[in-house]
Design a protein around this motif. Structure first.
Motif, PDB file in Angstrom:
ATOM      1  N   VAL A 149       0.813  -1.213   0.000  1.00 31.80           N
ATOM      2  CA  VAL A 149       0.000   0.000   0.000  1.00 31.80           C
ATOM      3  C   VAL A 149       0.853   1.271   0.000  1.00 31.80           C
ATOM      4  O   VAL A 149       0.342   2.356  -0.232  1.00 31.80           O
ATOM      5  CB  VAL A 149      -0.981  -0.011   1.189  1.00 31.80           C
ATOM      6  N   GLY A 150       2.152   1.134   0.254  1.00 31.25           N
ATOM      7  CA  GLY A 150       3.016   2.308   0.262  1.00 31.25           C
ATOM      8  C   GLY A 150       4.477   1.940   0.401  1.00 31.25           C
ATOM      9  O   GLY A 150       4.832   1.050   1.178  1.00 31.25           O
ATOM     10  N   ARG A 151       5.350   2.622  -0.377  1.00 27.02           N
ATOM     11  CA  ARG A 151       6.792   2.364  -0.332  1.00 27.02           C
ATOM     12  C   ARG A 151       7.528   3.500  -1.034  1.00 27.02           C
ATOM     13  O   ARG A 151       6.940   4.265  -1.792  1.00 27.02           O
ATOM     14  CB  ARG A 151       7.133   1.036  -1.000  1.00 27.02           C
ATOM     15  N   PHE A 152       8.817   3.607  -0.787  1.00 29.04           N
ATOM     16  CA  PHE A 152       9.622   4.619  -1.458  1.00 29.04           C
ATOM     17  C   PHE A 152       9.839   4.259  -2.924  1.00 29.04           C
ATOM     18  O   PHE A 152       9.945   3.073  -3.265  1.00 29.04           O
ATOM     19  CB  PHE A 152      10.979   4.779  -0.764  1.00 29.04           C
ATOM     20  N   LYS A 153       9.902   5.264  -3.749  1.00 28.91           N
ATOM     21  CA  LYS A 153      10.144   5.057  -5.176  1.00 28.91           C
ATOM     22  C   LYS A 153      11.422   4.245  -5.390  1.00 28.91           C
ATOM     23  O   LYS A 153      12.465   4.556  -4.830  1.00 28.91           O
ATOM     24  CB  LYS A 153      10.303   6.399  -5.892  1.00 28.91           C
ATOM     25  N   GLY A 154      11.324   3.208  -6.193  1.00 26.44           N
ATOM     26  CA  GLY A 154      12.494   2.419  -6.557  1.00 26.44           C
ATOM     27  C   GLY A 154      13.022   1.490  -5.498  1.00 26.44           C
ATOM     28  O   GLY A 154      14.083   0.870  -5.691  1.00 26.44           O
ATOM     29  N   ALA A 155      12.340   1.361  -4.379  1.00 25.45           N
ATOM     30  CA  ALA A 155      12.845   0.523  -3.289  1.00 25.45           C
ATOM     31  C   ALA A 155      12.748  -0.960  -3.619  1.00 25.45           C
ATOM     32  O   ALA A 155      11.822  -1.410  -4.306  1.00 25.45           O
ATOM     33  CB  ALA A 155      12.086   0.813  -2.000  1.00 25.45           C
ATOM     34  N   LYS A 250      -4.424  -1.016  -5.583  1.00 23.74           N
ATOM     35  CA  LYS A 250      -5.741  -1.159  -6.212  1.00 23.74           C
ATOM     36  C   LYS A 250      -6.646  -2.014  -5.341  1.00 23.74           C
ATOM     37  O   LYS A 250      -6.171  -2.884  -4.591  1.00 23.74           O
ATOM     38  CB  LYS A 250      -5.608  -1.796  -7.598  1.00 23.74           C
ATOM     39  N   CYS A 251      -7.934  -1.787  -5.456  1.00 26.03           N
ATOM     40  CA  CYS A 251      -8.912  -2.554  -4.681  1.00 26.03           C
ATOM     41  C   CYS A 251      -8.770  -4.042  -4.997  1.00 26.03           C
ATOM     42  O   CYS A 251      -8.738  -4.448  -6.161  1.00 26.03           O
ATOM     43  CB  CYS A 251     -10.324  -2.076  -5.000  1.00 26.03           C
ATOM     44  N   HIS A 252      -8.686  -4.840  -3.960  1.00 30.22           N
ATOM     45  CA  HIS A 252      -8.529  -6.292  -4.090  1.00 30.22           C
ATOM     46  C   HIS A 252      -9.725  -6.934  -4.782  1.00 30.22           C
ATOM     47  O   HIS A 252      -9.588  -7.988  -5.407  1.00 30.22           O
ATOM     48  CB  HIS A 252      -8.358  -6.887  -2.684  1.00 30.22           C
ATOM     49  N   ILE A 253     -10.876  -6.279  -4.702  1.00 26.71           N
ATOM     50  CA  ILE A 253     -12.108  -6.849  -5.265  1.00 26.71           C
ATOM     51  C   ILE A 253     -12.340  -6.395  -6.704  1.00 26.71           C
ATOM     52  O   ILE A 253     -12.511  -7.215  -7.606  1.00 26.71           O
ATOM     53  CB  ILE A 253     -13.332  -6.474  -4.408  1.00 26.71           C
ATOM     54  N   CYS A 254     -12.355  -5.087  -6.948  1.00 26.75           N
ATOM     55  CA  CYS A 254     -12.750  -4.565  -8.265  1.00 26.75           C
ATOM     56  C   CYS A 254     -11.608  -4.004  -9.090  1.00 26.75           C
ATOM     57  O   CYS A 254     -11.769  -3.704 -10.276  1.00 26.75           O
ATOM     58  CB  CYS A 254     -13.848  -3.517  -8.119  1.00 26.75           C
ATOM     59  N   GLY A 255     -10.445  -3.807  -8.477  1.00 26.31           N
ATOM     60  CA  GLY A 255      -9.286  -3.344  -9.227  1.00 26.31           C
ATOM     61  C   GLY A 255      -9.178  -1.847  -9.419  1.00 26.31           C
ATOM     62  O   GLY A 255      -8.253  -1.364 -10.080  1.00 26.31           O
ATOM     63  N   THR A 256     -10.094  -1.068  -8.853  1.00 24.49           N
ATOM     64  CA  THR A 256      -9.992   0.379  -8.970  1.00 24.49           C
ATOM     65  C   THR A 256      -8.881   0.906  -8.063  1.00 24.49           C
ATOM     66  O   THR A 256      -8.514   0.269  -7.070  1.00 24.49           O
ATOM     67  CB  THR A 256     -11.321   1.065  -8.587  1.00 24.49           C
ATOM     68  N   CYS A 258      -7.059   2.417  -5.207  1.00 25.48           N
ATOM     69  CA  CYS A 258      -7.567   2.452  -3.826  1.00 25.48           C
ATOM     70  C   CYS A 258      -6.418   2.257  -2.844  1.00 25.48           C
ATOM     71  O   CYS A 258      -5.602   1.348  -3.009  1.00 25.48           O
ATOM     72  CB  CYS A 258      -8.613   1.349  -3.634  1.00 25.48           C
ATOM     73  N   ASP A 259      -6.351   3.115  -1.821  1.00 20.87           N
ATOM     74  CA  ASP A 259      -5.342   2.931  -0.773  1.00 20.87           C
ATOM     75  C   ASP A 259      -6.002   2.761   0.597  1.00 20.87           C
ATOM     76  O   ASP A 259      -5.412   3.030   1.632  1.00 20.87           O
ATOM     77  CB  ASP A 259      -4.364   4.099  -0.747  1.00 20.87           C
TER      78      ASP A 259
END
Length: 337
Positions: A149-155, A250-256, A258-259
């Motif tokens: 759901v979150g991480r540094f760019k390129g990590a 992205k949403c685990h259910i619909c793929g939109t 989402c965080d």
């Protein structure tokens, strides 16, 4: 740089995140004293006490949290503790747990951060280093559901459930031994042992982000941290990047896009996944049809957070009067009773 006091002036409640490696000889006695202080000052959260130190995340009224920070620092063993202070409109916990464990973060890594660990980088120095040094590589030491759901760019990230699995993933970064490796995690605690382990495995230029993602967001605006930071309270995630934020999950259910992180309502599953509000309602907080139909499914209140329940754990009863608890088993294993 913001101070602990400045961070707590604009909201009714504070959320504290902290740890310190400092030997505690009297863990049983100190656990009781610490627990009673939290009860007396209306604090909620999860606090771990181990022979190697303290690890806690706590919420309470600003004045109660201020009192708690001063109380902790008044003990010479913990005078150097570094509190990360966030603001909140309410308590971010529903219960209080103060427990004795073997380690303040479960890793089973054969290292001692009081003897050796990576070089600590303050958020300002970290920001400059990742911007200006092309030889730097960031390595995320958190669990897979956290960096999803979150991480540094390129990590570099690992598909691991917990820090105990780090040795199984070392082959993935073996080729980086000639780089400047900076480890990071939520509040810094995992990196104390993770960076020490990298050094023990032949890495020579190892750093760690002091105070973790949370401190970087508070002091430097969180630039280049994509998504949100997973936290272990009923918020589930918190915003970090105030400079160039993006959503990466992205949403685990619909793929939109989402965080919004949710714990699956099925306790037999309890997966941590992003689920949008619409799917959360339709699936009643479950991550699949099978979980939605599970007879043990918990009531979904729209948050996707479920307070951990521990059988036999009653905060109002003194530790030494309880029998057959996990705390007592650990204390006996450590030879402290």
């Amino acid at each position: 740089m913001k101070t602990e006091e400045q961070n707590t002036t604009q909201a009714k409640y504070s959320v504290l995140l902290y740890y310190i490696y400092s030997p505690i000889d009297n863990v049983v006695e100190y656990r009781d004293i610490h627990h009673q202080f939290c009860l007396d000052n209306h604090l909620l959260g999860r606090i771990i006490i181990a022979p190697e130190g303290l690890n806690g995340t706590v919420s309470g009224l600003v004045e109660d949290c201020d009192k708690y920070m001063k109380w902790i620092k008044s003990d010479p063993r913990f005078a150097k503790v570094d509190f990360k202070v966030e603001q909140s409109e309410t308590h971010t916990f529903k219960k209080l747990y103060v427990k004795i464990k073997k380690e303040i973060v479960h890793s089973e890594l054969p290292v001692d951060p009081l003897i050796q660990t990576g070089k600590h980088l303050e958020p300002e120095d970290f920001k400059q280093l990742i911007k200006n040094d092309p030889n730097v590589v960031l390595v995320d030491m958190r669990s897979n559901y956290e960096h999803s759901v979150g991480r540094f760019k390129g990590a570099v990230t690992f598909d691991m459930e917990n820090l105990r699995e780090l040795p199984e993933h070392m082959h993935e970064i073996e080729h980086l031994k000639d780089k400047k490796v900076i480890t990071y995690c939520t509040g810094g605690i995992k990196c104390e042992k993770a960076s020490a382990y990298l050094l023990s495995q032949g890495f020579t230029d190892v750093y760690q982000l002091h105070g973790g993602i949370i401190k970087y967001g508070l002091e430097e605006g969180g630039e280049d941290f994509d998504g949100k930071c997973y936290v272990f309270d009923n918020r589930l995630t918190t915003e970090v990047n105030k400079v160039n934020p993006v959503v990466i999950s992205k949403c685990h259910i619909c793929g939109t896009t989402c965080d919004r992180m949710v714990n699956c309502a099925n306790p037999d599953c309890n997966e941590h996944v992003p689920i949008c509000e619409k799917c959360g309602v339709e699936m009643q907080g479950a991550c699949s049809i099978e979980c939605k139909e599970n007879p043990r499914k918990r009531f979904y209140d729209g948050t996707g957070y479920y307070a951990k329940t521990t059988e036999g754990y009653k905060p109002e009863i003194a530790f030494r009067t309880r029998k057959n608890t996990k705390n007592l088993q650990i204390v006996e294993e450590l030879g402290l009773v």
